[in-house]
Design a protein around this motif. Structure first.
Motif, PDB file in Angstrom:
ATOM      1  N   UNK A   1      10.010  13.917  17.542  1.00  0.00           N
ATOM      2  CA  UNK A   1      11.100  13.262  18.260  1.00  0.00           C
ATOM      3  C   UNK A   1      10.520  12.479  19.427  1.00  0.00           C
ATOM      4  N   UNK A   2      10.793  11.174  19.536  1.00  0.00           N
ATOM      5  CA  UNK A   2      10.313  10.421  20.698  1.00  0.00           C
ATOM      6  C   UNK A   2      10.854  11.047  21.979  1.00  0.00           C
ATOM      7  N   UNK A   3       9.944  11.417  22.877  1.00  0.00           N
ATOM      8  CA  UNK A   3      10.364  12.119  24.083  1.00  0.00           C
ATOM      9  C   UNK A   3       9.748  11.446  25.299  1.00  0.00           C
ATOM     10  N   UNK A   4      10.572  11.300  26.315  1.00  0.00           N
ATOM     11  CA  UNK A   4      10.121  10.726  27.577  1.00  0.00           C
ATOM     12  C   UNK A   4      10.410  11.684  28.713  1.00  0.00           C
ATOM     13  N   UNK A   5       9.931  11.322  29.887  1.00  0.00           N
ATOM     14  CA  UNK A   5      10.155  12.158  31.069  1.00  0.00           C
ATOM     15  C   UNK A   5      10.861  11.327  32.138  1.00  0.00           C
ATOM     16  N   UNK A   6      11.873  11.929  32.727  1.00  0.00           N
ATOM     17  CA  UNK A   6      12.585  11.326  33.847  1.00  0.00           C
ATOM     18  C   UNK A   6      12.118  11.999  35.128  1.00  0.00           C
ATOM     19  N   UNK A   7      11.708  11.207  36.109  1.00  0.00           N
ATOM     20  CA  UNK A   7      11.297  11.734  37.406  1.00  0.00           C
ATOM     21  C   UNK A   7      12.360  11.408  38.458  1.00  0.00           C
ATOM     22  N   UNK A   8      13.598  11.571  38.090  1.00  0.00           N
ATOM     23  CA  UNK A   8      14.699  11.235  38.989  1.00  0.00           C
ATOM     24  C   UNK A   8      15.354  12.511  39.523  1.00  0.00           C
ATOM     25  N   UNK A   9      15.583  12.533  40.856  1.00  0.00           N
ATOM     26  CA  UNK A   9      15.255  11.490  41.826  1.00  0.00           C
ATOM     27  C   UNK A   9      13.949  11.788  42.554  1.00  0.00           C
ATOM     28  N   UNK A  10      13.357  10.750  43.098  1.00  0.00           N
ATOM     29  CA  UNK A  10      12.226  10.899  43.992  1.00  0.00           C
ATOM     30  C   UNK A  10      12.743  11.007  45.425  1.00  0.00           C
ATOM     31  N   UNK A  11      12.339  12.080  46.117  1.00  0.00           N
ATOM     32  CA  UNK A  11      12.839  12.371  47.455  1.00  0.00           C
ATOM     33  C   UNK A  11      11.652  12.408  48.407  1.00  0.00           C
TER      34      UNK A  11
ATOM     35  N   UNK B   1      24.346  23.470  36.508  1.00  0.00           N
ATOM     36  CA  UNK B   1      22.984  23.413  37.014  1.00  0.00           C
ATOM     37  C   UNK B   1      22.956  23.367  38.533  1.00  0.00           C
ATOM     38  N   UNK B   2      23.961  22.767  39.150  1.00  0.00           N
ATOM     39  CA  UNK B   2      24.089  22.797  40.604  1.00  0.00           C
ATOM     40  C   UNK B   2      23.092  21.943  41.358  1.00  0.00           C
ATOM     41  N   UNK B   3      22.548  20.909  40.739  1.00  0.00           N
ATOM     42  CA  UNK B   3      21.583  20.046  41.429  1.00  0.00           C
ATOM     43  C   UNK B   3      22.245  19.436  42.664  1.00  0.00           C
ATOM     44  N   UNK B   4      21.673  19.670  43.820  1.00  0.00           N
ATOM     45  CA  UNK B   4      22.319  19.257  45.059  1.00  0.00           C
ATOM     46  C   UNK B   4      22.387  17.741  45.185  1.00  0.00           C
ATOM     47  N   UNK B   5      21.455  17.036  44.565  1.00  0.00           N
ATOM     48  CA  UNK B   5      21.386  15.586  44.697  1.00  0.00           C
ATOM     49  C   UNK B   5      22.246  14.847  43.678  1.00  0.00           C
ATOM     50  N   UNK B   6      22.967  15.539  42.822  1.00  0.00           N
ATOM     51  CA  UNK B   6      23.624  14.891  41.678  1.00  0.00           C
ATOM     52  C   UNK B   6      24.614  13.818  42.118  1.00  0.00           C
ATOM     53  N   UNK B   7      24.375  12.595  41.657  1.00  0.00           N
ATOM     54  CA  UNK B   7      25.248  11.473  42.013  1.00  0.00           C
ATOM     55  C   UNK B   7      26.636  11.609  41.405  1.00  0.00           C
ATOM     56  N   UNK B   8      26.810  12.530  40.438  1.00  0.00           N
ATOM     57  CA  UNK B   8      28.108  12.694  39.777  1.00  0.00           C
ATOM     58  C   UNK B   8      29.042  13.614  40.554  1.00  0.00           C
TER      59      UNK B   8
ATOM     60  N   UNK C   1      28.006  13.091  48.432  1.00  0.00           N
ATOM     61  CA  UNK C   1      26.669  13.630  48.208  1.00  0.00           C
ATOM     62  C   UNK C   1      25.850  13.590  49.500  1.00  0.00           C
ATOM     63  N   UNK C   2      26.073  12.604  50.344  1.00  0.00           N
ATOM     64  CA  UNK C   2      25.302  12.487  51.585  1.00  0.00           C
ATOM     65  C   UNK C   2      25.493  13.698  52.500  1.00  0.00           C
ATOM     66  N   UNK C   3      26.731  14.076  52.874  1.00  0.00           N
ATOM     67  CA  UNK C   3      26.857  15.265  53.730  1.00  0.00           C
ATOM     68  C   UNK C   3      26.412  16.553  53.038  1.00  0.00           C
ATOM     69  N   UNK C   4      26.605  16.648  51.731  1.00  0.00           N
ATOM     70  CA  UNK C   4      26.146  17.832  51.011  1.00  0.00           C
ATOM     71  C   UNK C   4      24.621  17.941  51.059  1.00  0.00           C
ATOM     72  N   UNK C   5      23.942  16.816  50.861  1.00  0.00           N
ATOM     73  CA  UNK C   5      22.481  16.842  50.878  1.00  0.00           C
ATOM     74  C   UNK C   5      21.965  17.132  52.277  1.00  0.00           C
ATOM     75  N   UNK C   6      22.602  16.575  53.300  1.00  0.00           N
ATOM     76  CA  UNK C   6      22.200  16.870  54.678  1.00  0.00           C
ATOM     77  C   UNK C   6      22.361  18.362  54.972  1.00  0.00           C
TER      78      UNK C   6
END
Length: 368
Positions: free
Chosen positions: A238-248, A91-98, A281-286
């Protein structure tokens, strides 16, 4: 962000976004003893290759895991145990903490994290062995907590489906979080489990802004497609929820609209985290900010640091998920007010662990 060297002869090479990828470089990881920087050597570009190198292709390798259930005792995380069929995430999410987890593999948390993927061979069989242990005590198992368990390679490999099949057979409760519409493929397994209070699903919708989502999460489903997935899951019971992570700050500014759309699609629970920038993740996000939103980069990072005690990140368990200070409080107030107005989180998802039965291994009789 341009790469500069202390050598006055070298000239910075401007970085450019790579289509379909979140990171722009193979940022060196924190365990490397040497780091290399690009520079313009003055030679003209090859006229026969005007486009330069082709975009990096996705590579897949396999590992044989000794165990697949990970245990968690962090006080700010809602699950006690988890399972991730993959390392790295396309997925390539730039903010991914992993992203920094790839450093332990001697790979870059940048492009390598989203292009060099590792799949766990025999993950379902290993899970069955661990669940068959007479000393195993059932607790909800969270899928996709590090990397997305429905990232594109799952369409072919079907490792996540094989895991759900094992859990369904022995009536073991699960939760999962994903940005992918691929979860709809497994409604035939998840819906019967949900009727037995054995399954719950969260869909991450960071923003409804399609252009922003494409830059933040380049290979994840578009926001409108994720809302359709919420609707499909809810209609299947199916019980379904929404994740709004992360908030930037100054980027994902449509929290209330996301919650409204998710409620109308059928989500009935919600949670959020603020942006986390551990290790690389910090230098990548910058770098990402300078490439895509250079006019806002300084302002975004100033607000991020306002929520982290003046730093890019603070790993304190008490604040790492929600931040601290006025900006973090404001985000929290907006979230709570919108949830109260719409009706989110009025009922807690309670999964049934009492139905679990240890699976029988080949050649063994079941215990029940």
């Amino acid at each position: 962000m341009n790469s500069y060297s202390s050598d006055p002869v070298q000239v910075a090479v401007p970085l450019s976004a790579i289509k379909g990828r979140g990171a722009a470089t193979r940022l060196p990881h924190r365990f490397q003893t040497e780091a290399r920087e690009l520079f313009d050597d003055g030679w003209p570009a090859d006229p026969d290759d005007p486009e330069g190198l082709p975009p990096p292709a996705t590579q897949l390798s396999w590992e044989q895991p000794r165990s697949v259930i990970s245990h968690n005792d962090s006080p700010d995380i809602f699950f006690e145990q988890s399972l991730n069929p993959y390392r790295g995430c396309e997925h390539g999410c730039i903010y991914c903490y992993a992203r920094p987890t790839h450093s332990y593999l001697n790979l870059s948390p940048g492009l390598d994290f989203e292009t060099r993927l590792i799949a766990k061979r025999g993950v379902a069989e290993q899970l069955r062995r661990e669940l068959a242990n007479p000393r195993y005590v059932a607790r909800p198992l969270a899928l996709g907590t590090v990397t997305d368990c429905y990232q594109p390679i799952e369409r072919e490999l079907r490792l996540t489906r094989s895991v759900i099949e094992v859990l369904s057979a022995c009536r073991h409760p699960l939760t999962l979080v994903t940005k992918s519409s691929g979860v709809e493929r497994d409604i035939d397994l998840l819906a019967p489990m949900a009727r037995q209070r054995l399954a719950g699903v969260y869909i991450t919708v960071t923003t409804l802004d399609a252009e922003l989502a494409r830059r933040l999460e380049p290979r994840a489903a578009a926001p409108h497609r994720r809302l359709r997935t919420i609707r499909a899951l809810a209609q299947a019971g199916i019980p379904v929820g929404v994740s709004l992570a992360p908030q930037i700050p100054f980027l994902t500014e449509d929290m209330e609209q996301v919650l409204q759309a998710a409620w109308e699609a059928g989500a009935r629970s919600a949670f959020y985290h603020v942006l986390r920038l551990p290790w690389e993740v910090a230098p990548l996000f910058r770098q990402w900010l300078q490439l895509h939103y250079p006019q806002r980069a300084q302002r975004v990072m100033a607000r991020v640091q306002d929520m982290r005690g003046g730093k890019d990140y603070d790993a304190n368990f008490a604040t790492r998920m929600k931040g601290s200070g006025p900006w973090a409080q404001l985000i929290g107030q907006r979230f709570r007010k919108a949830c109260e107005r719409l009706g989110f989180n009025r009922e807690r998802l309670a999964l049934d662990v009492s139905a679990f039965r240890h699976p029988a291994l080949d050649g063994q009789q079941g215990l029940f």
